[in-house]
Design a protein around this motif. Structure first.
Motif, mmCIF file in Angstrom:
data_model
loop_
_atom_site.group_PDB
_atom_site.id
_atom_site.type_symbol
_atom_site.label_atom_id
_atom_site.label_comp_id
_atom_site.label_asym_id
_atom_site.label_seq_id
_atom_site.Cartn_x
_atom_site.Cartn_y
_atom_site.Cartn_z
ATOM 1 N N PHE A 165 43.567 32.208 78.661
ATOM 2 C CA PHE A 165 44.562 32.150 77.591
ATOM 3 C C PHE A 165 44.448 30.903 76.727
ATOM 4 O O PHE A 165 44.810 30.938 75.555
ATOM 5 C CB PHE A 165 45.976 32.294 78.152
ATOM 6 C CG PHE A 165 46.273 33.684 78.646
ATOM 7 C CD1 PHE A 165 45.829 34.798 77.967
ATOM 8 C CD2 PHE A 165 46.994 33.875 79.807
ATOM 9 C CE1 PHE A 165 46.092 36.081 78.423
ATOM 10 C CE2 PHE A 165 47.272 35.152 80.272
ATOM 11 C CZ PHE A 165 46.811 36.257 79.573
ATOM 12 N N VAL A 166 43.932 29.791 77.266
ATOM 13 C CA VAL A 166 43.753 28.616 76.413
ATOM 14 C C VAL A 166 42.744 28.943 75.314
ATOM 15 O O VAL A 166 42.963 28.623 74.147
ATOM 16 C CB VAL A 166 43.338 27.376 77.228
ATOM 17 C CG1 VAL A 166 42.930 26.228 76.307
ATOM 18 C CG2 VAL A 166 44.472 26.933 78.148
ATOM 19 N N ALA A 167 41.676 29.614 75.649
ATOM 20 C CA ALA A 167 40.700 30.017 74.629
ATOM 21 C C ALA A 167 41.340 30.951 73.606
ATOM 22 O O ALA A 167 41.058 30.860 72.406
ATOM 23 C CB ALA A 167 39.494 30.680 75.280
ATOM 24 N N ALA A 168 42.221 31.831 74.062
ATOM 25 C CA ALA A 168 42.921 32.736 73.136
ATOM 26 C C ALA A 168 43.857 31.944 72.217
ATOM 27 O O ALA A 168 43.952 32.229 71.018
ATOM 28 C CB ALA A 168 43.697 33.791 73.914
ATOM 29 N N ILE A 169 44.535 30.941 72.762
ATOM 30 C CA ILE A 169 45.414 30.097 71.947
ATOM 31 C C ILE A 169 44.599 29.321 70.924
ATOM 32 O O ILE A 169 45.012 29.162 69.776
ATOM 33 C CB ILE A 169 46.242 29.150 72.841
ATOM 34 C CG1 ILE A 169 47.265 29.960 73.632
ATOM 35 C CG2 ILE A 169 46.944 28.076 72.011
ATOM 36 C CD1 ILE A 169 47.931 29.181 74.753
ATOM 37 N N VAL A 170 43.438 28.848 71.323
ATOM 38 C CA VAL A 170 42.565 28.122 70.399
ATOM 39 C C VAL A 170 42.174 29.033 69.239
ATOM 40 O O VAL A 170 42.201 28.624 68.072
ATOM 41 C CB VAL A 170 41.320 27.571 71.125
ATOM 42 C CG1 VAL A 170 40.286 27.048 70.141
ATOM 43 C CG2 VAL A 170 41.733 26.483 72.113
ATOM 44 N N GLN A 171 41.832 30.274 69.526
ATOM 45 C CA GLN A 171 41.483 31.208 68.453
ATOM 46 C C GLN A 171 42.682 31.462 67.545
ATOM 47 O O GLN A 171 42.549 31.482 66.326
ATOM 48 C CB GLN A 171 40.954 32.530 69.029
ATOM 49 C CG GLN A 171 40.385 33.441 67.980
ATOM 50 C CD GLN A 171 39.268 32.800 67.172
ATOM 51 O OE1 GLN A 171 38.403 32.122 67.699
ATOM 52 N NE2 GLN A 171 39.287 32.988 65.865
ATOM 53 N N TRP A 172 43.870 31.649 68.139
ATOM 54 C CA TRP A 172 45.097 31.799 67.354
ATOM 55 C C TRP A 172 45.300 30.575 66.458
ATOM 56 O O TRP A 172 45.586 30.709 65.266
ATOM 57 C CB TRP A 172 46.311 31.974 68.277
ATOM 58 C CG TRP A 172 47.609 31.911 67.542
ATOM 59 C CD1 TRP A 172 48.271 32.951 66.946
ATOM 60 C CD2 TRP A 172 48.405 30.742 67.276
ATOM 61 N NE1 TRP A 172 49.417 32.494 66.337
ATOM 62 C CE2 TRP A 172 49.515 31.144 66.531
ATOM 63 C CE3 TRP A 172 48.268 29.395 67.608
ATOM 64 C CZ2 TRP A 172 50.498 30.247 66.098
ATOM 65 C CZ3 TRP A 172 49.243 28.496 67.181
ATOM 66 C CH2 TRP A 172 50.340 28.919 66.445
ATOM 67 N N ALA A 173 45.146 29.369 67.046
ATOM 68 C CA ALA A 173 45.371 28.127 66.304
ATOM 69 C C ALA A 173 44.384 27.989 65.146
ATOM 70 O O ALA A 173 44.762 27.547 64.060
ATOM 71 C CB ALA A 173 45.285 26.928 67.240
ATOM 72 N N LYS A 174 43.128 28.379 65.363
ATOM 73 C CA LYS A 174 42.144 28.309 64.280
ATOM 74 C C LYS A 174 42.536 29.236 63.132
ATOM 75 O O LYS A 174 42.484 28.850 61.965
ATOM 76 C CB LYS A 174 40.744 28.662 64.796
ATOM 77 C CG LYS A 174 40.087 27.549 65.580
ATOM 78 C CD LYS A 174 38.704 27.928 66.067
ATOM 79 C CE LYS A 174 37.732 28.019 64.912
ATOM 80 N NZ LYS A 174 36.334 28.242 65.367
ATOM 81 N N VAL A 216 42.055 21.757 64.479
ATOM 82 C CA VAL A 216 42.988 22.026 65.570
ATOM 83 C C VAL A 216 42.813 20.854 66.517
ATOM 84 O O VAL A 216 41.682 20.499 66.879
ATOM 85 C CB VAL A 216 42.669 23.352 66.307
ATOM 86 C CG1 VAL A 216 43.595 23.540 67.501
ATOM 87 C CG2 VAL A 216 42.757 24.526 65.351
ATOM 88 N N ARG A 217 43.920 20.245 66.905
ATOM 89 C CA ARG A 217 43.860 19.076 67.783
ATOM 90 C C ARG A 217 44.818 19.231 68.943
ATOM 91 O O ARG A 217 45.849 19.900 68.825
ATOM 92 C CB ARG A 217 44.197 17.809 67.006
ATOM 93 C CG ARG A 217 43.139 17.437 65.982
ATOM 94 C CD ARG A 217 43.540 16.234 65.193
ATOM 95 N NE ARG A 217 42.431 15.766 64.350
ATOM 96 C CZ ARG A 217 42.591 14.994 63.294
ATOM 97 N NH1 ARG A 217 43.798 14.571 62.951
ATOM 98 N NH2 ARG A 217 41.549 14.618 62.588
ATOM 99 N N LEU A 218 44.476 18.564 70.028
ATOM 100 C CA LEU A 218 45.399 18.467 71.154
ATOM 101 C C LEU A 218 45.084 17.220 71.939
ATOM 102 O O LEU A 218 44.082 16.556 71.714
ATOM 103 C CB LEU A 218 45.393 19.722 72.026
ATOM 104 C CG LEU A 218 44.092 20.281 72.596
ATOM 105 C CD1 LEU A 218 43.676 19.524 73.837
ATOM 106 C CD2 LEU A 218 44.290 21.733 72.948
#
Length: 179
Positions: free
Chosen positions: A107-116, A127-129
């Motif tokens: 899900f982190v990878a999915a969130i990264v795609q959403w964020a992009k 995108v930063r964290l």
């Protein structure tokens, strides 16, 4: 907004989700406390912080069927953590918490795609964290999700930030949106 699969979707969190949000925070803190390599355990977050994020539409959730599988918050402004880099057009992701029933599903990878995708819509370049300390497991996980590890940064002005940022050093991560 974005559909991951027919049973998975990204949605803004609502005030009705607040008890589940805090339940997931407590479960994440318990998981951190039980992890031998953990560099920090989340404190109890201020309810007002989450209520403000909800009111501003900055709390999101990844739904699997009727369950919140994962949730996070974002902001477009993070000067206390990012200093001069805050001037760059970026979206900053905070407090990713995964429901224990759904761990290990990427899900982190999915969130990264959403964020992009969301960053592109908002004309942001990055995108930063961040994460507290030098958590080698999270560094490996976030770099596997496409982030560049920018190193450690000591925080100097933490007034108003959640307690785990006080007297902290953070690991910073960045992902260009283009490409």
């Amino acid at each position: 907004m974005t559909i991951v699969s027919p049973a998975q979707q990204f949605l803004p969190s609502t005030p009705a989700d607040i008890d589940e949000i805090f339940r997931l925070y407590r479960l994440a803190a318990a998981y951190q406390a039980a992890t031998p390599r953990a560099t920090v355990v989340w404190p109890d977050f201020e309810r007002g912080l989450v209520e403000q994020e909800l009111a501003e539409g900055r709390q999101w959730k990844l739904m699997v069927g009727d369950a919140i599988a994962c949730m996070w918050a974002y902001t477009f402004d993070d000067p206390q953590i990012w200093g001069a880099r805050n001037a760059d057009p970026a979206i900053y992701i905070h407090r990713i918490a995964t429901n224990p029933d759904f761990r290990g599903q990427g899900f982190v990878a999915a969130i990264v795609q959403w964020a992009k995708e969301y960053a592109k819509q908002q004309h942001k370049q990055y995108v930063r964290l961040d994460t507290i300390g030098e958590n080698l497991g999270l560094i490996a996980h976030y770099t596997a999700c496409g982030f560049t590890y920018l190193g450690l940064s000591a925080l100097t002005d933490t007034v108003g930030l959640p307690a785990h940022y006080h007297d902290a050093t953070v690991s910073l991560f960045e992902l260009p949106v283009a490409g």
